[in-house]
Design a protein around this motif. Structure first.
Motif, short mmCIF file in Angstrom:
data_model
loop_
_atom_site.label_atom_id
_atom_site.label_comp_id
_atom_site.label_asym_id
_atom_site.label_seq_id
_atom_site.Cartn_x
_atom_site.Cartn_y
_atom_site.Cartn_z
N ALA A 162 0.69 -1.14 0.08
CA ALA A 162 -0.13 0.08 -0.10
C ALA A 162 0.93 1.31 -0.05
N LEU A 163 2.10 1.23 0.56
CA LEU A 163 2.72 2.45 0.86
C LEU A 163 3.53 2.71 -0.50
N ASN A 164 3.59 1.61 -1.30
CA ASN A 164 4.31 2.01 -2.79
C ASN A 164 3.17 2.35 -3.96
N TRP A 165 2.09 2.79 -3.52
CA TRP A 165 0.96 3.30 -4.39
C TRP A 165 1.42 4.81 -4.49
N PRO A 166 1.83 5.46 -5.59
CA PRO A 166 2.03 6.89 -5.60
C PRO A 166 0.91 7.72 -4.80
N THR A 184 1.24 7.50 -1.09
CA THR A 184 2.55 7.92 -0.75
C THR A 184 2.79 9.38 -0.50
N LEU A 185 2.19 9.92 -1.47
CA LEU A 185 2.13 11.46 -1.63
C LEU A 185 1.40 12.10 -0.43
N LEU A 186 0.10 11.32 -0.06
CA LEU A 186 -0.73 11.60 0.89
C LEU A 186 -0.02 11.44 2.18
N ILE A 187 0.45 10.41 2.83
CA ILE A 187 1.39 10.13 3.81
C ILE A 187 2.57 11.39 3.82
N ASP A 188 3.27 11.67 2.93
CA ASP A 188 4.38 12.34 2.89
C ASP A 188 4.05 13.73 3.16
N THR A 189 2.79 14.14 2.56
CA THR A 189 2.48 15.61 2.82
C THR A 189 1.62 15.76 4.02
N PRO A 249 9.16 14.82 3.42
CA PRO A 249 9.19 14.11 1.86
C PRO A 249 9.72 12.59 1.98
N ASN A 250 9.06 11.83 1.32
CA ASN A 250 9.40 10.44 1.19
C ASN A 250 9.54 9.52 2.56
N ILE A 251 8.87 9.98 3.51
CA ILE A 251 8.77 9.40 4.77
C ILE A 251 8.19 7.95 4.54
N SER A 252 7.06 8.04 3.55
CA SER A 252 6.51 6.45 3.50
C SER A 252 7.67 5.54 3.06
N MET A 253 8.77 5.94 2.47
CA MET A 253 9.67 4.70 2.28
C MET A 253 10.31 4.48 3.44
N GLY A 254 10.41 5.40 4.51
CA GLY A 254 11.07 5.01 5.72
C GLY A 254 10.17 3.92 6.44
N PRO A 291 14.19 15.96 -2.20
CA PRO A 291 12.88 16.21 -2.89
C PRO A 291 11.93 15.04 -2.98
N GLU A 292 10.77 15.39 -2.94
CA GLU A 292 9.65 14.34 -2.96
C GLU A 292 9.67 13.55 -4.34
N MET A 293 9.66 12.25 -4.24
CA MET A 293 9.85 11.43 -5.57
C MET A 293 8.87 10.07 -5.23
N ALA A 294 8.48 9.67 -6.21
CA ALA A 294 8.07 8.45 -6.44
C ALA A 294 8.65 7.24 -5.70
N PRO A 295 7.93 6.17 -5.51
CA PRO A 295 8.81 5.11 -4.53
C PRO A 295 10.00 4.58 -5.52
N GLU A 296 9.70 4.24 -6.49
CA GLU A 296 10.90 3.59 -7.49
C GLU A 296 11.68 4.79 -7.76
N GLU A 297 11.24 6.04 -8.03
CA GLU A 297 12.53 6.94 -8.40
C GLU A 297 13.47 7.23 -7.07
N TYR A 298 12.79 7.04 -5.88
CA TYR A 298 13.57 7.26 -4.55
C TYR A 298 14.41 6.23 -4.37
N LEU A 299 13.93 5.20 -4.72
CA LEU A 299 14.97 3.95 -4.96
C LEU A 299 16.24 4.01 -5.72
N ARG A 300 15.89 4.42 -6.75
CA ARG A 300 17.06 4.47 -7.73
C ARG A 300 18.02 5.93 -7.46
#
Length: 378
Positions: A45-49, A52-57, A62-67, A125-134
């Motif tokens: 669920a956390l990797n649905w963009p 992800t954006l809602l939780i981070d906002t 930014p990108n705390i959903s990845m944490g 900066p705020e990124m999509a999950p896959e972009e954040y991993l890259r």
């Protein structure tokens, strides 16, 4: 869409485990399975963009959903490890509980250190999950926050994979454990690819391929978790069809046997309750038939009186095949139904014929008798 299918299946599997834990006594295995499946569903669920954006906002980082994804992966590994070590252990319950608490404690320490490393890396900066991993698993990024959680997940789930393969078998639960273990092996591979990417920035597999492999692993884990419930449902429906004819006939003869509140819950519970009714009715039928036969023998005087040795031998399991033994019981019940022809009468074979053979459980024996009766009723 695929992410939500994965999250939905994992959520369904988690809900079934929660329902099972509410119906039955809560145990370490149930709690560990709920934690593992729920955490893995949270990862999906956390990797649905949009989420992800809602939780981070909402949390203003930014990108705390990845944490949070790191924490969920650690919780999944801890729950899976506790589940498999508890199932495979033959130690005392108190010792097993202490081992489980120690495993949760280690996972908690790793989770705290990993989350602290995530915040120490600073905001990006705020990124999509896959972009954040890259970005983080590259030569320019900070891959340090990923090293500890990925290493723990890799080691813990490797243990789960080994134990799962060892204890898989052809039984219903064994097959489910095998499918679940295949999913865990895929998670181990995906974690290994991510870890190699964090250490060696080139990596044998790209982030996108590893993320796809992780998604496939989640689907397989969900399938393995749901497999017992699916097989139980279909098996229970088949068993209901088998026992329905003899249950209807015995219910007609003994209408008071089913008085009371019917249990609610899984279909397998209701099948077990109906089998207990059949068992009770068969006992009443056999007791009445044996008493009638003894009275007829005593009053006619055509047969000698029975001594204790004869009584004991009458209770022995007959020297015939289990199928023939069950068929004899079924024929006796079938001959006593309403409207049965007089020439189809079958004498009571004896109390020993009701006792199941050593290789049969109570449930299997009731099914064997019911199967023979259903063939006659056809």
């Amino acid at each position: 869409m695929i992410v939500w299918v994965i999250a939905g299946l994992l959520g369904l599997a988690t809900g079934l485990r929660i329902g099972w834990a509410l119906v039955n006594k809560q145990s370490l295995v149930s709690t560990a399975m709920i934690l593992a499946l729920g955490s893995l569903g949270l990862v999906a669920a956390l990797n649905w963009p949009p989420l992800t954006l809602l939780i981070d906002t909402t949390l203003h980082w930014p990108n705390i959903s990845m944490g949070l994804t790191q924490l969920a992966l650690i919780a999944c590994a801890a729950g899976s490890c506790v589940m498999i070590t508890t199932v495979s252990s033959d130690r005392k319950p108190a010792t097993i509980r202490k081992i489980a608490l120690a495993q949760y404690g280690v996972a908690g320490v790793i989770a705290i250190v990993s989350f602290a490393s995530f915040f120490a890396a600073g905001q990006q900066p705020e990124m999509a999950p896959e972009e954040y991993l890259r970005a983080t698993l590259s030569s320019e990024g900070n891959s340090l926050p990923w090293l500890l959680p990925l290493l723990y997940v890799l080691l813990a789930l490797t243990l789960v994979s080994w134990a799962g393969m060892r204890y898989s078998n052809r039984s219903r639960r064994g097959r489910a454990l095998f499918v679940f273990t295949i999913g865990i092996v895929l998670i181990v591979l995906a974690s290994g690819f991510f870890l190699l990417r964090a250490i060696w920035t080139a990596g044998p597999v790209g982030v996108g391929a590893a993320a796809t492999l992780l998604g496939c692993a989640m689907l397989v884990v969900a399938a393995g978790s749901l497999l017992p419930s699916v097989e139980d449902w279909f098996g229970a429906r088949r068993e209901l069809r088998i026992i329905s004819p003899i249950l209807k006939e015995l219910g007609r003869r003994h209408p008071d046997i089913g008085i009371g509140v019917r249990p609610r819950g899984p279909l397998v519970f209701r099948v077990a309750e109906r089998m207990s009714l059949i068992s009770d009715a068969l006992f009443l039928e056999a007791t009445a038939a044996d008493s009638t036969r003894r009275l007829r023998v005593d009053t006619s005087g055509s047969l000698p009186a029975r001594d204790d040795e004869d009584d004991d031998s009458d209770l022995e399991v007959p020297a015939v095949s289990p199928t023939a033994q069950a068929r004899a019981i079924a024929e006796w019940i079938y001959a006593g139904r309403e409207g049965a022809a007089e020439d189809k009468h079958a004498d009571f074979p004896g109390l020993g014929w009701l006792r199941q053979p050593a290789e049969y459980s109570d449930r299997e024996w009731i099914l064997e008798i019911s199967r023979g009766y259903r063939q006659l009723a056809r």
